[in-house]
Design a protein around this motif. Structure first.
Motif, PDB file in Angstrom:
ATOM      1  N   PRO A  70      10.647   3.203   0.274  1.00 46.31           N
ATOM      2  CA  PRO A  70       9.398   2.725   0.247  1.00 46.31           C
ATOM      3  C   PRO A  70       8.585   3.189   1.501  1.00 46.31           C
ATOM      4  N   ASP A  71       9.007   4.237   2.337  1.00 48.41           N
ATOM      5  CA  ASP A  71       8.300   4.646   3.358  1.00 48.41           C
ATOM      6  C   ASP A  71       7.928   6.136   3.117  1.00 48.41           C
ATOM      7  N   ALA A  72       7.620   6.631   1.957  1.00 45.32           N
ATOM      8  CA  ALA A  72       7.289   7.690   1.546  1.00 45.32           C
ATOM      9  C   ALA A  72       5.622   7.870   1.589  1.00 45.32           C
ATOM     10  N   PRO A  78       2.404   4.747   4.013  1.00 39.98           N
ATOM     11  CA  PRO A  78       3.502   4.838   2.877  1.00 39.98           C
ATOM     12  C   PRO A  78       2.740   4.956   1.469  1.00 39.98           C
ATOM     13  N   ASN A  79       1.758   5.916   1.352  1.00 42.36           N
ATOM     14  CA  ASN A  79       0.912   5.921   0.204  1.00 42.36           C
ATOM     15  C   ASN A  79       1.725   6.286  -1.114  1.00 42.36           C
ATOM     16  N   MET A  80       2.991   6.564  -0.894  1.00 38.24           N
ATOM     17  CA  MET A  80       3.632   7.184  -2.062  1.00 38.24           C
ATOM     18  C   MET A  80       4.631   6.140  -2.507  1.00 38.24           C
ATOM     19  N   ARG A  81       4.756   4.951  -1.794  1.00 41.20           N
ATOM     20  CA  ARG A  81       5.697   3.902  -1.805  1.00 41.20           C
ATOM     21  C   ARG A  81       5.593   3.425  -3.368  1.00 41.20           C
ATOM     22  N   GLU A  82       6.702   3.140  -3.760  1.00 42.49           N
ATOM     23  CA  GLU A  82       8.145   3.603  -3.487  1.00 42.49           C
ATOM     24  C   GLU A  82       8.400   5.127  -4.153  1.00 42.49           C
ATOM     25  N   TRP A  83       9.204   5.808  -3.454  1.00 34.87           N
ATOM     26  CA  TRP A  83       9.705   7.125  -4.073  1.00 34.87           C
ATOM     27  C   TRP A  83      10.998   6.800  -4.513  1.00 34.87           C
TER      28      TRP A  83
END
Length: 173
Positions: A70-72, A78-83
């Motif tokens: 969740p920290d991507a 983290p605008n890619m949350r979730e990876w």
């Protein structure tokens, strides 16, 4: 006895990724000899291969395992949350993910900056779902909640998370 969710609340796993739940199954996770406990530190170099995961339960029960970050790309943004790192469905109880159907191949942790949480979430299935699940179009912006809702999985039955950060590059001589 299933584990407490308290570390998941403290680590913001409940909130950022999952809703409050009561663990009803046991899941043990190992990277090599290292047993994963909530909030432990794992070096990405030890997590290149998928972890060994053992799931409690009976062979007539089926489970889904999801691993996300969740920290991507960074914990502060983290605008890619979730990876999404791994999806395996139709895992028989009392076995491990190698007995299920891999929907998305395992991708090792590669945190670019900061300390990232890597969360393994286990759901009990109501019926086989392998034919209903497709590979996500992207690893970025996955939602464990939406995935579980789409497959009518309900709340998780077990979860564990570990932390990892970028390892310093080895010095060349």
């Amino acid at each position: 006895m299933a584990a407490s969710v308290d570390p998941l609340v403290v680590g913001r796993v409940i909130g950022d990724v999952l809703d409050m739940f009561i663990p009803t199954a046991n899941m043990s996770v190992y990277f090599g000899p290292k047993h994963i406990t909530n909030g432990c530190e794992i070096k990405p170099s030890t997590a290149v291969n998928p972890p060994k995961v053992n799931i409690s339960g009976h062979s007539d029960e089926l489970y889904t395992l999801v691993m996300t970050d969740p920290d991507a790309p960074s914990p502060s943004e983290p605008n890619m949350r979730e990876w999404i790192h791994w999806i395996v469905v139709d895992i028989p109880g009392g076995t491990n993910p190698s007995r299920g159907k891999e929907i998305l191949a395992y991708m090792e942790p590669r945190p670019p900056v900061g300390i990232h949480r890597y969360i393994l979430v286990l759901f009990r299935q109501n019926s086989p779902v392998g034919l209903m699940v497709q590979q996500p179009p992207s690893r970025a912006n996955f939602s464990t909640r939406m995935f579980a809702g789409h497959l009518d999985l309900g709340l998780p039955v077990a979860t564990v998370y570990f932390n990892a950060q970028k390892e310093p590059a080895s010095r060349r001589r």
